[in-house]
Design a protein around this motif. Structure first.
Motif, PDB file in Angstrom:
ATOM      1  N   GLU A 233       5.194   4.381  41.724  1.00 25.67           N
ATOM      2  CA  GLU A 233       3.741   4.387  41.854  1.00 25.67           C
ATOM      3  C   GLU A 233       3.354   5.614  42.661  1.00 25.67           C
ATOM      4  O   GLU A 233       4.111   6.048  43.535  1.00 25.67           O
ATOM      5  N   VAL A 234       2.151   6.141  42.419  1.00 28.73           N
ATOM      6  CA  VAL A 234       1.682   7.314  43.161  1.00 28.73           C
ATOM      7  C   VAL A 234       1.740   7.071  44.663  1.00 28.73           C
ATOM      8  O   VAL A 234       2.126   7.928  45.441  1.00 28.73           O
ATOM      9  N   ARG A 235       1.344   5.884  45.093  1.00 28.38           N
ATOM     10  CA  ARG A 235       1.224   5.639  46.527  1.00 28.38           C
ATOM     11  C   ARG A 235       2.563   5.448  47.231  1.00 28.38           C
ATOM     12  O   ARG A 235       2.609   5.296  48.444  1.00 28.38           O
TER      13      ARG A 235
ATOM     14  N   ASP B 177      10.193   5.249  50.815  1.00 26.38           N
ATOM     15  CA  ASP B 177      10.317   3.971  50.115  1.00 26.38           C
ATOM     16  C   ASP B 177      10.972   4.143  48.741  1.00 26.38           C
ATOM     17  O   ASP B 177      11.697   3.263  48.281  1.00 26.38           O
TER      18      ASP B 177
ATOM     19  N   GLU C 260       6.038   4.598  59.832  1.00 26.02           N
ATOM     20  CA  GLU C 260       5.313   4.832  58.575  1.00 26.02           C
ATOM     21  C   GLU C 260       4.073   5.695  58.720  1.00 26.02           C
ATOM     22  O   GLU C 260       3.199   5.672  57.863  1.00 26.02           O
ATOM     23  N   HIS C 261       3.953   6.453  59.800  1.00 22.72           N
ATOM     24  CA  HIS C 261       2.894   7.463  59.803  1.00 22.72           C
ATOM     25  C   HIS C 261       3.280   8.743  60.541  1.00 22.72           C
ATOM     26  O   HIS C 261       2.444   9.415  61.128  1.00 22.72           O
TER      27      HIS C 261
ATOM     28  N   LEU D 222       5.887  10.946  55.055  1.00 22.05           N
ATOM     29  CA  LEU D 222       4.651  11.723  55.004  1.00 22.05           C
ATOM     30  C   LEU D 222       4.561  12.540  53.727  1.00 22.05           C
ATOM     31  O   LEU D 222       3.845  13.532  53.673  1.00 22.05           O
TER      32      LEU D 222
ATOM     33  N   LYS E 107       2.032   0.616  54.328  1.00 23.26           N
ATOM     34  CA  LYS E 107       2.153   1.276  53.021  1.00 23.26           C
ATOM     35  C   LYS E 107       0.799   1.866  52.642  1.00 23.26           C
ATOM     36  O   LYS E 107      -0.248   1.398  53.075  1.00 23.26           O
ATOM     37  N   LEU E 108       0.850   2.887  51.811  1.00 24.66           N
ATOM     38  CA  LEU E 108      -0.394   3.534  51.403  1.00 24.66           C
ATOM     39  C   LEU E 108      -1.148   2.633  50.421  1.00 24.66           C
ATOM     40  O   LEU E 108      -0.534   1.899  49.646  1.00 24.66           O
ATOM     41  N   PRO E 109      -2.476   2.706  50.420  1.00 23.77           N
ATOM     42  CA  PRO E 109      -3.244   1.947  49.439  1.00 23.77           C
ATOM     43  C   PRO E 109      -3.115   2.604  48.053  1.00 23.77           C
ATOM     44  O   PRO E 109      -2.787   3.795  47.962  1.00 23.77           O
ATOM     45  N   PRO E 110      -3.399   1.841  46.999  1.00 22.35           N
ATOM     46  CA  PRO E 110      -3.345   2.430  45.649  1.00 22.35           C
ATOM     47  C   PRO E 110      -4.310   3.609  45.556  1.00 22.35           C
ATOM     48  O   PRO E 110      -5.402   3.586  46.130  1.00 22.35           O
ATOM     49  N   VAL E 111      -3.884   4.634  44.837  1.00 19.26           N
ATOM     50  CA  VAL E 111      -4.692   5.845  44.736  1.00 19.26           C
ATOM     51  C   VAL E 111      -4.302   6.583  43.457  1.00 19.26           C
ATOM     52  O   VAL E 111      -3.168   6.460  42.991  1.00 19.26           O
ATOM     53  N   GLU E 112      -5.262   7.274  42.876  1.00 16.86           N
ATOM     54  CA  GLU E 112      -4.949   8.108  41.702  1.00 16.86           C
ATOM     55  C   GLU E 112      -4.445   9.467  42.170  1.00 16.86           C
ATOM     56  O   GLU E 112      -4.665   9.853  43.319  1.00 16.86           O
ATOM     57  N   TYR E 113      -3.838  10.193  41.244  1.00 18.45           N
ATOM     58  CA  TYR E 113      -3.186  11.446  41.638  1.00 18.45           C
ATOM     59  C   TYR E 113      -3.338  12.478  40.536  1.00 18.45           C
ATOM     60  O   TYR E 113      -3.102  12.182  39.365  1.00 18.45           O
TER      61      TYR E 113
ATOM     62  N   LEU F 245      -4.959  17.077  48.855  1.00 16.39           N
ATOM     63  CA  LEU F 245      -3.656  16.878  49.507  1.00 16.39           C
ATOM     64  C   LEU F 245      -2.924  18.220  49.557  1.00 16.39           C
ATOM     65  O   LEU F 245      -2.561  18.779  48.530  1.00 16.39           O
TER      66      LEU F 245
ATOM     67  N   ILE G 293      -1.726  11.843  54.956  1.00 15.62           N
ATOM     68  CA  ILE G 293      -0.919  10.653  54.633  1.00 15.62           C
ATOM     69  C   ILE G 293      -1.011   9.605  55.757  1.00 15.62           C
ATOM     70  O   ILE G 293      -1.213   8.414  55.470  1.00 15.62           O
TER      71      ILE G 293
ATOM     72  N   ALA H 211      -2.268   5.804  55.440  1.00  2.62           N
ATOM     73  CA  ALA H 211      -1.435   4.681  55.888  1.00  2.62           C
ATOM     74  C   ALA H 211      -2.207   3.782  56.846  1.00  2.62           C
ATOM     75  O   ALA H 211      -2.058   2.567  56.827  1.00  2.62           O
TER      76      ALA H 211
ATOM     77  N   LEU I  17      -6.234  11.593  44.891  1.00  8.03           N
ATOM     78  CA  LEU I  17      -5.633  12.688  45.643  1.00  8.03           C
ATOM     79  C   LEU I  17      -5.476  13.874  44.702  1.00  8.03           C
ATOM     80  O   LEU I  17      -4.928  13.732  43.603  1.00  8.03           O
TER      81      LEU I  17
END
Lengths: 157, 291
Positions: A18-20, A25, A41-42, A61, B2-8, B31, B38, B42, B51
């Motif tokens: 997935e992109v995110r 991970d 995680e940051h 990152l 974890k990062l939230p869902p996002v388009e790229y 980005l 990032i 997060a 992004l």
């Protein structure tokens, strides 16, 4: 999902993260390389440090999709044939870890740094490791391990 | 987290990137190195839907010298600028500040343009750009604009870049003979954001200060010049008394924020101290002929 191909520890690997998903991970979950640890995680703790195209980077990152086409080395790539690297052995000999959670990050950061600075002194080593957090050792034994590795590298060359 | 869902999207040309920005400006984030963006994702402090990854745009990275300026492409990595002979020779203040950014692994990915577009007022590069009156080149749907540093920083994490514009290059003036520089900062731990930072550039001509530039990081919501101190210094010979007075004037109108890292009063005290240190160091390496 995005299809990616990259080199990891000398082998060509593919995936559809997935992109995110961060590189950290992706390495752990998609490639089962759980030696790369995920702490904050940051980008603060340094536990997830890997070597990307020759430079130490925080794998939490960057997105996995951004690593497409790159050459990644993780902790699993250092002793691929079962024999520890000079740095790993020197850190073993110096008791450079206690719980071990931060160790992969320190080892990868120090591996990249010693590669570029074989004659580094203690001050430079402390500076290079300043972005990695260890809650057990107090750092002294880690610095001693990296200094010992630098010394052994010099004796060998 | 974890990062939230996002388009790229990963455009390969500036035109393509600007096109995407024009279409989705309000919901997109650019980005670059990602070392600030990032973490913002997060921590859910930024929630872009898209992004736009500009790392793959050819020609957006590199350092070149021309017409008395050093031009740095927006996606030039901080470590690349740190290792650049051109930067070391022609923009010594930038060279002095770069090693203080984050940590080595952060500078492996972090970019010059990214840091300056993010515009954290406590960061090093905004203070350097403000001290040197750098110029920001942005590209948008209606063409190219060049924005001076005095207008670039508008507020906390806010710049004069419009949502449909892309920062493509930053231009720093090349230092002349007799220039001495220093970047001083006080932080709780190495690599942390500065409680107060100071970019200093002095030019000594025949033992007299002919140009003085001081810009603080961490004292306001934008990097700020110490104008009263600069005015005092111009035309004077360096001395401890002069620098003490400059330190006093530099902070007399300052109204810094107080937070858990330091109260407003503490920041003012630290600011005066870094002015004295910065001026001593800059005058020392200007007089010594080296940087």
């Amino acid at each position: 999902m995005v299809d990616i191909t990259l080199r990891v520890n000398g082998a060509t690997r593919t995936g559809s993260p997935e992109v995110r998903k961060t590189l950290a991970d992706f390495l752990r979950e998609d490639l089962s390389l759980t030696g790369t640890h995920v702490g904050c995680e940051h980008g603060v703790c340094g536990a997830c440090t890997v070597i990307l195209d020759g430079r130490a980077v925080r794998s939490c990152l960057m997105l996995a999709v951004q690593a497409a086409g790159s050459d990644v080395t993780t902790i699993e790539g250092l002793a691929a044939d079962g024999e520890m690297s000079t740095l790993q052995q020197a850190m073993w000999d110096s008791h450079s870890f206690q719980c071990g959670f931060c160790t992969p990050g320190f080892v990868m950061q120090a591996t990249a740094f010693l590669g570029d600075h074989p004659d580094a002194d203690e001050r430079q080593i402390r500076e290079a490791l300043s972005g990695n957090i260890c809650r057990c050792t107090g750092y002294q034994s880690i610095v001693e391990g990296v200094l010992l590795a630098a010394e052994r590298n010099r004796e060998r060359s | 987290m974890k990062l939230p869902p996002v388009e790229y999207e990963a455009p390969t040309t500036v035109a393509e990137a600007v096109g995407l920005l024009a279409e989705r400006a309000d919901e997109a984030s650019v980005l670059a190195g990602g070392q600030s963006l990032i973490p913002l994702l997060a921590l859910r402090l930024a929630r872009p839907e898209l992004l736009i990854d500009i790392n793959g745009i050819a020609g957006l990275s590199g350092v070149s010298a021309a017409d008395g300026q050093v031009r740095i492409g927006a996606t030039t990595r901080e470590y690349v600028a740190e290792e650049s002979r051109t930067v070391a020779d022609a923009v010594p203040l930038l060279a002095a500040a770069l090693p203080l950014i984050g940590h080595e692994a952060i500078r492996s990915r972090g970019t010059i343009g990214g840091s300056l577009a993010h515009a954290d007022p406590a960061a090093e590069l905004p203070a350097v750009a403000r001290a040197l009156d750098a110029e920001f080149v942005v590209r948008g749907p209606s063409g190219t604009r060049v924005i001076p540093a005095a207008e670039w920083f508008e507020g906390y994490l806010t710049t004069a870049r419009q949502p449909d514009e892309l920062l493509v290059e930053v231009r720093f003036p090349a230092a002349g003979p007799g220039t001495g520089v220093s970047f001083e900062e006080v932080a709780r731990r190495h690599g942390d954001f500065a409680i107060v930072g100071l970019a200093t550039s002095l030019v000594l001509t025949g033992g007299v200060i002919s140009d003085a530039r001081l810009a603080f990081a961490g004292l306001s919501d934008v990097p700020v010049r110490a104008g009263a101190a600069e005015d005092l210094l111009a035309g004077e010979r360096p001395s401890a008394e002069l620098f003490d007075e400059a330190a006093r004037r530099a902070v007399q109108d300052a109204d810094p924020p107080g937070d858990l890292h330091g109260s407003a009063d503490y920041r003012k005290t630290v600011a005066a101290a870094v002015v004295r240190r910065g001026l001593r160091a800059a005058a020392g390496n200007a007089a010594g002929g080296g940087n």
